[in-house]
Motif scaffolding. Structure first.
Motif, PDB file in Angstrom:
ATOM      1  N   LEU A   1      26.188 -12.218 -51.426  1.00 39.26           N
ATOM      2  CA  LEU A   1      27.114 -12.173 -50.278  1.00 39.26           C
ATOM      3  C   LEU A   1      27.351 -13.396 -49.476  1.00 39.26           C
ATOM      4  O   LEU A   1      28.347 -13.982 -49.086  1.00 39.26           O
ATOM      5  CB  LEU A   1      26.830 -11.077 -49.428  1.00 39.26           C
ATOM      6  CG  LEU A   1      27.105  -9.512 -49.913  1.00 39.26           C
ATOM      7  CD1 LEU A   1      26.397  -8.543 -49.087  1.00 39.26           C
ATOM      8  CD2 LEU A   1      28.449  -9.406 -50.478  1.00 39.26           C
ATOM      9  N   GLN A   2      26.298 -14.144 -49.263  1.00 39.39           N
ATOM     10  CA  GLN A   2      26.125 -15.312 -48.279  1.00 39.39           C
ATOM     11  C   GLN A   2      26.899 -16.566 -49.202  1.00 39.39           C
ATOM     12  O   GLN A   2      27.739 -17.136 -48.654  1.00 39.39           O
ATOM     13  CB  GLN A   2      24.898 -15.903 -48.263  1.00 39.39           C
ATOM     14  CG  GLN A   2      24.017 -15.073 -47.049  1.00 39.39           C
ATOM     15  CD  GLN A   2      22.721 -15.558 -46.834  1.00 39.39           C
ATOM     16  OE1 GLN A   2      21.859 -16.140 -47.622  1.00 39.39           O
ATOM     17  NE2 GLN A   2      22.117 -15.321 -45.765  1.00 39.39           N
TER      18      GLN A   2
ATOM     19  N   ALA B   1      17.341  -6.190 -51.931  1.00 39.92           N
ATOM     20  CA  ALA B   1      18.199  -6.487 -50.803  1.00 39.92           C
ATOM     21  C   ALA B   1      18.584  -8.127 -50.745  1.00 39.92           C
ATOM     22  O   ALA B   1      19.582  -8.619 -50.388  1.00 39.92           O
ATOM     23  CB  ALA B   1      17.790  -5.932 -49.503  1.00 39.92           C
ATOM     24  N   ALA B   2      17.309  -8.901 -51.015  1.00 37.97           N
ATOM     25  CA  ALA B   2      17.256 -10.348 -51.113  1.00 37.97           C
ATOM     26  C   ALA B   2      18.388 -11.119 -51.816  1.00 37.97           C
ATOM     27  O   ALA B   2      19.281 -11.761 -51.522  1.00 37.97           O
ATOM     28  CB  ALA B   2      16.260 -11.157 -51.125  1.00 37.97           C
ATOM     29  N   GLN B   3      18.519 -10.369 -52.920  1.00 38.03           N
ATOM     30  CA  GLN B   3      19.387 -10.995 -53.973  1.00 38.03           C
ATOM     31  C   GLN B   3      20.917 -10.528 -53.651  1.00 38.03           C
ATOM     32  O   GLN B   3      21.791 -11.300 -53.835  1.00 38.03           O
ATOM     33  CB  GLN B   3      19.186 -10.428 -55.409  1.00 38.03           C
ATOM     34  CG  GLN B   3      17.896 -10.764 -56.080  1.00 38.03           C
ATOM     35  CD  GLN B   3      17.608  -9.933 -57.166  1.00 38.03           C
ATOM     36  OE1 GLN B   3      17.351  -8.628 -57.216  1.00 38.03           O
ATOM     37  NE2 GLN B   3      17.033 -10.530 -58.534  1.00 38.03           N
ATOM     38  N   VAL B   4      21.218  -9.266 -53.126  1.00 36.14           N
ATOM     39  CA  VAL B   4      22.354  -9.149 -52.568  1.00 36.14           C
ATOM     40  C   VAL B   4      22.785 -10.130 -51.396  1.00 36.14           C
ATOM     41  O   VAL B   4      24.105 -10.397 -51.548  1.00 36.14           O
ATOM     42  CB  VAL B   4      22.417  -7.483 -52.371  1.00 36.14           C
ATOM     43  CG1 VAL B   4      23.775  -7.209 -51.616  1.00 36.14           C
ATOM     44  CG2 VAL B   4      22.413  -6.724 -53.340  1.00 36.14           C
ATOM     45  N   GLN B   5      22.029 -10.355 -50.542  1.00 35.73           N
ATOM     46  CA  GLN B   5      22.342 -11.084 -49.508  1.00 35.73           C
ATOM     47  C   GLN B   5      22.689 -12.390 -49.810  1.00 35.73           C
ATOM     48  O   GLN B   5      23.640 -13.093 -49.431  1.00 35.73           O
ATOM     49  CB  GLN B   5      20.994 -11.392 -48.640  1.00 35.73           C
ATOM     50  CG  GLN B   5      21.581 -12.009 -47.182  1.00 35.73           C
ATOM     51  CD  GLN B   5      20.290 -11.827 -46.184  1.00 35.73           C
ATOM     52  OE1 GLN B   5      18.857 -11.593 -46.503  1.00 35.73           O
ATOM     53  NE2 GLN B   5      20.495 -11.911 -45.021  1.00 35.73           N
ATOM     54  N   VAL B   6      22.066 -13.070 -51.054  1.00 36.31           N
ATOM     55  CA  VAL B   6      22.440 -14.311 -51.632  1.00 36.31           C
ATOM     56  C   VAL B   6      23.688 -14.303 -52.229  1.00 36.31           C
ATOM     57  O   VAL B   6      24.486 -15.009 -51.878  1.00 36.31           O
ATOM     58  CB  VAL B   6      21.397 -14.839 -52.650  1.00 36.31           C
ATOM     59  CG1 VAL B   6      21.464 -15.791 -53.402  1.00 36.31           C
ATOM     60  CG2 VAL B   6      19.926 -15.123 -51.956  1.00 36.31           C
TER      61      VAL B   6
END
Length: 124
Positions: free
Chosen positions: A86-87, A79-84
């Motif tokens: 998308l940000q 989830a953290a990688q996906v968030q990065v």
């Protein structure tokens, strides 16, 4: 599954699937007769590609993400990688919006002035 099966399942054309393969987004094995054979994960991969394109990611960006996923043991970003990711895309869009706002302001400013093209036509 063969290319026709994957095309029917995904709603994409054979040409699109071949293009994605040439771009390194999709992988196929070849049968002895040269037919493309796609793994069961290919349908999910195509769903991800289409989702990412819909979110504004370029094929080059998608290829990088897929390479990262392929390098992982479970094949999934956390989830953290996906968030990065998308940000980062959101920051790119925000920058583009600022550029478009500045361009809009310049155009609006020109509307308040005499148009040089119109003046040339009146003089000619």
């Amino acid at each position: 599954m063969l290319i026709g099966e994957l095309a029917a399942l995904s709603g994409l054309s054979h040409d699109t699937l071949r293009f994605y393969e040439r771009q390194g987004l999709l992988h196929a094995l070849r049968t002895a007769k040269g037919y493309r054979r796609y793994g069961a994960e290919s349908a999910a991969r195509l769903t991800l590609i289409r989702l990412a394109q819909g979110l504004g990611f370029s094929l080059a960006e998608i290829r990088e993400v897929l390479a990262q996923m392929d390098a992982l043991q479970d094949g999934a970003l956390d989830a953290a990688q996906v968030q990065v990711l998308l940000q980062g895309k959101l920051a790119q869009i925000d920058a583009r919006l600022e550029d478009l706002r500045a361009l809009r302001a310049q155009l609006a400013d020109q509307l308040t002035r005499a148009c040089p093209l119109r003046l040339q036509a009146e003089q000619g």
